[in-house]
Design a protein around this motif. Structure first.
Motif, PDB file in Angstrom:
ATOM      1  N   MET A 108       0.779  -1.396   0.045  1.00  0.00           N
ATOM      2  CA  MET A 108       0.117   0.227   0.326  1.00  0.00           C
ATOM      3  C   MET A 108       1.122   1.318   0.192  1.00  0.00           C
ATOM      4  N   GLN A 109       0.736   2.105  -1.034  1.00  0.00           N
ATOM      5  CA  GLN A 109       1.731   3.119  -1.583  1.00  0.00           C
ATOM      6  C   GLN A 109       0.879   4.731  -0.736  1.00  0.00           C
ATOM      7  N   GLU A 110       1.195   5.297   0.516  1.00  0.00           N
ATOM      8  CA  GLU A 110       0.762   6.411   1.298  1.00  0.00           C
ATOM      9  C   GLU A 110       0.788   7.117  -0.007  1.00  0.00           C
ATOM     10  N   ASN A 111      -0.703   8.074  -0.063  1.00  0.00           N
ATOM     11  CA  ASN A 111      -1.801   8.609  -0.744  1.00  0.00           C
ATOM     12  C   ASN A 111      -2.550  10.000  -0.001  1.00  0.00           C
ATOM     13  N   THR A 112      -1.528  11.605   0.052  1.00  0.00           N
ATOM     14  CA  THR A 112      -1.735  11.873   1.198  1.00  0.00           C
ATOM     15  C   THR A 112      -2.924  12.833   0.616  1.00  0.00           C
ATOM     16  N   LYS A 113      -3.028  12.436  -1.055  1.00  0.00           N
ATOM     17  CA  LYS A 113      -3.819  13.876  -1.968  1.00  0.00           C
ATOM     18  C   LYS A 113      -4.807  13.047  -2.039  1.00  0.00           C
ATOM     19  N   ARG A 114      -5.231  12.468  -2.391  1.00  0.00           N
ATOM     20  CA  ARG A 114      -6.911  11.200  -2.321  1.00  0.00           C
ATOM     21  C   ARG A 114      -7.552  12.004  -1.095  1.00  0.00           C
ATOM     22  N   THR A 115      -8.330  12.870  -1.466  1.00  0.00           N
ATOM     23  CA  THR A 115      -9.568  13.310  -0.476  1.00  0.00           C
ATOM     24  C   THR A 115     -10.751  12.753   0.122  1.00  0.00           C
ATOM     25  N   PRO A 116     -11.259  12.760   1.043  1.00  0.00           N
ATOM     26  CA  PRO A 116     -12.125  11.938   1.534  1.00  0.00           C
ATOM     27  C   PRO A 116     -14.037  12.371   0.720  1.00  0.00           C
ATOM     28  N   GLN A 117     -14.271  11.829  -0.142  1.00  0.00           N
ATOM     29  CA  GLN A 117     -15.671  12.605  -0.019  1.00  0.00           C
ATOM     30  C   GLN A 117     -16.562  11.096  -0.200  1.00  0.00           C
ATOM     31  N   PHE A 118     -17.414  12.404   1.041  1.00  0.00           N
ATOM     32  CA  PHE A 118     -18.374  11.472   2.164  1.00  0.00           C
ATOM     33  C   PHE A 118     -19.420  10.950   1.169  1.00  0.00           C
ATOM     34  N   GLY A 119     -19.867  11.674   0.489  1.00  0.00           N
ATOM     35  CA  GLY A 119     -20.998  10.718  -0.979  1.00  0.00           C
ATOM     36  C   GLY A 119     -20.610   9.450  -1.406  1.00  0.00           C
ATOM     37  N   ASP A 120     -19.095  10.215  -1.545  1.00  0.00           N
ATOM     38  CA  ASP A 120     -18.664   8.364  -2.284  1.00  0.00           C
ATOM     39  C   ASP A 120     -18.395   7.302  -1.616  1.00  0.00           C
ATOM     40  N   VAL A 121     -17.873   7.525   0.004  1.00  0.00           N
ATOM     41  CA  VAL A 121     -18.361   6.376   0.271  1.00  0.00           C
ATOM     42  C   VAL A 121     -18.748   5.746   0.829  1.00  0.00           C
ATOM     43  N   LEU A 122     -20.092   7.121   1.429  1.00  0.00           N
ATOM     44  CA  LEU A 122     -21.466   6.251   1.536  1.00  0.00           C
ATOM     45  C   LEU A 122     -22.309   5.562   0.977  1.00  0.00           C
ATOM     46  N   ARG A 123     -22.255   6.009  -0.259  1.00  0.00           N
ATOM     47  CA  ARG A 123     -22.381   5.314  -1.793  1.00  0.00           C
ATOM     48  C   ARG A 123     -21.777   3.890  -1.890  1.00  0.00           C
ATOM     49  N   LEU A 124     -20.735   3.649  -1.587  1.00  0.00           N
ATOM     50  CA  LEU A 124     -19.970   2.210  -1.418  1.00  0.00           C
ATOM     51  C   LEU A 124     -20.580   1.215  -0.907  1.00  0.00           C
ATOM     52  N   VAL A 125     -21.192   2.061   0.263  1.00  0.00           N
ATOM     53  CA  VAL A 125     -21.677   1.337   1.385  1.00  0.00           C
ATOM     54  C   VAL A 125     -22.394   1.453   1.771  1.00  0.00           C
ATOM     55  N   ALA A 126     -23.606   1.426   0.340  1.00  0.00           N
ATOM     56  CA  ALA A 126     -25.041   1.785   1.030  1.00  0.00           C
ATOM     57  C   ALA A 126     -26.184   0.010   0.858  1.00  0.00           C
ATOM     58  N   PRO A 127     -27.233   0.532   2.154  1.00  0.00           N
ATOM     59  CA  PRO A 127     -28.036  -1.178   2.136  1.00  0.00           C
ATOM     60  C   PRO A 127     -28.159  -0.912   0.709  1.00  0.00           C
ATOM     61  N   GLY A 128     -27.936  -2.479   0.181  1.00  0.00           N
ATOM     62  CA  GLY A 128     -28.282  -2.950  -0.641  1.00  0.00           C
ATOM     63  C   GLY A 128     -26.632  -3.270  -1.619  1.00  0.00           C
ATOM     64  N   THR A 129     -25.989  -2.937  -1.214  1.00  0.00           N
ATOM     65  CA  THR A 129     -24.737  -2.940  -1.700  1.00  0.00           C
ATOM     66  C   THR A 129     -24.341  -4.722  -1.786  1.00  0.00           C
ATOM     67  N   GLN A 130     -23.611  -4.831  -2.263  1.00  0.00           N
ATOM     68  CA  GLN A 130     -22.907  -6.360  -1.983  1.00  0.00           C
ATOM     69  C   GLN A 130     -22.020  -5.992  -0.373  1.00  0.00           C
ATOM     70  N   LEU A 131     -21.414  -4.969  -0.682  1.00  0.00           N
ATOM     71  CA  LEU A 131     -20.144  -4.650   0.229  1.00  0.00           C
ATOM     72  C   LEU A 131     -20.672  -4.625   1.515  1.00  0.00           C
ATOM     73  N   ARG A 132     -22.425  -3.784   1.627  1.00  0.00           N
ATOM     74  CA  ARG A 132     -22.602  -3.207   2.509  1.00  0.00           C
ATOM     75  C   ARG A 132     -23.320  -5.049   3.495  1.00  0.00           C
ATOM     76  N   GLU A 133     -24.090  -5.802   1.972  1.00  0.00           N
ATOM     77  CA  GLU A 133     -24.437  -6.655   2.983  1.00  0.00           C
ATOM     78  C   GLU A 133     -23.357  -8.320   3.614  1.00  0.00           C
ATOM     79  N   GLY A 134     -21.758  -7.717   3.099  1.00  0.00           N
ATOM     80  CA  GLY A 134     -20.615  -8.196   3.648  1.00  0.00           C
ATOM     81  C   GLY A 134     -20.854  -8.281   4.782  1.00  0.00           C
ATOM     82  N   LEU A 135     -20.387  -6.764   5.305  1.00  0.00           N
ATOM     83  CA  LEU A 135     -20.321  -5.973   6.546  1.00  0.00           C
ATOM     84  C   LEU A 135     -20.746  -6.234   7.169  1.00  0.00           C
ATOM     85  N   GLU A 136     -22.198  -6.452   7.583  1.00  0.00           N
ATOM     86  CA  GLU A 136     -23.803  -7.212   7.967  1.00  0.00           C
ATOM     87  C   GLU A 136     -23.867  -8.306   8.576  1.00  0.00           C
TER      88      GLU A 136
END
Ligand SMILES: Nc1ncnc2c1ncn2[C@@H]1O[C@H](COP(=O)(O)OP(=O)(O)OP(=O)(O)O)[C@@H](O)[C@H]1O
Length: 159
Positions: A1-29
């Motif tokens: 994993m490389q250090e990457n300080t240029k990436r800015t957290p995008q709240f909407g993008d992050v929440l979209r990734l873990v929204a109910p109905g996504t595979q990732l959210r199902e896995g997390l639950e």
């Protein structure tokens, strides 16, 4: 994993990734229900297998972090020991959550910690920290919003 300080957290993008109905959210639950706990990091590693909630569930039985691709479509590594610099300040207490917050600050990648004891899913990216609402809470809020809209519509229709 490389250090990457240029990436800015995008709240909407992050929440979209873990929204109910996504595979990732199902896995997390699933991991939350299994009470194994988990540490999930998204990053840029070589590919191993497709992401599925069932794979995540099985891999979370092992110690260490699970590393998935940035779009959460591939599981890249499991049983991974993370070594973020101990000099990075963390407000968390348990080792899983301290590691998660430090890794998120160090790399700017999204890190998700699923607590084994606290029944809580926490997202970290950079200095951003967010505890996911339970799906029942999200549905209750959505129902409330819809019924408020229905009331407004009824008032407008009468006007
Ligand atoms: N540096 C690390 N890299 C990868 N995984 C780690 C690391 N440190 C801790 N973990 C994971 O966290 C687990 C221990 O979690 P611990 O109970 O100490 O933390 P916690 O933050 O209190 O979490 P929980 O709420 O789930 O108990 C380990 O079994 C391991 O899977």
């Amino acid at each position: 994993m490389q250090e990457n300080t240029k990436r800015t957290p995008q709240f909407g993008d992050v929440l979209r990734l873990v929204a109910p109905g996504t595979q990732l959210r199902e896995g997390l639950e699933n991991v939350l229900r299994a009470k194994t706990g988990g540490l999930i990091v998204d990053g840029g590693f070589s590919i191993n297998c497709d992401f599925s909630p069932a794979h995540l569930y099985e891999l979370a039985k092992m110690d260490g972090a699970i590393i998935v691709s940035e779009d959460a479509k591939r599981i890249l590594y499991a049983n991974t020991q993370l070594f973020p610099p101990a000099s990075i300040h963390t407000s968390e207490t348990g080792t899983r959550h301290r590691t998660a917050q430090r890794t998120a600050i160090h790399t700017s990648y999204l890190v998700i910690a699923i607590s084994r004891r606290g029944n809580v899913i926490t997202l970290y990216q950079g200095n951003f920290r967010y505890v996911l609402n339970e799906i029942s809470v999200i549905l209750a809020k959505a129902n409330q919003a819809v019924s408020t809209l229905e009331k407004y519509k009824a008032v407008l229709d009468q006007a």
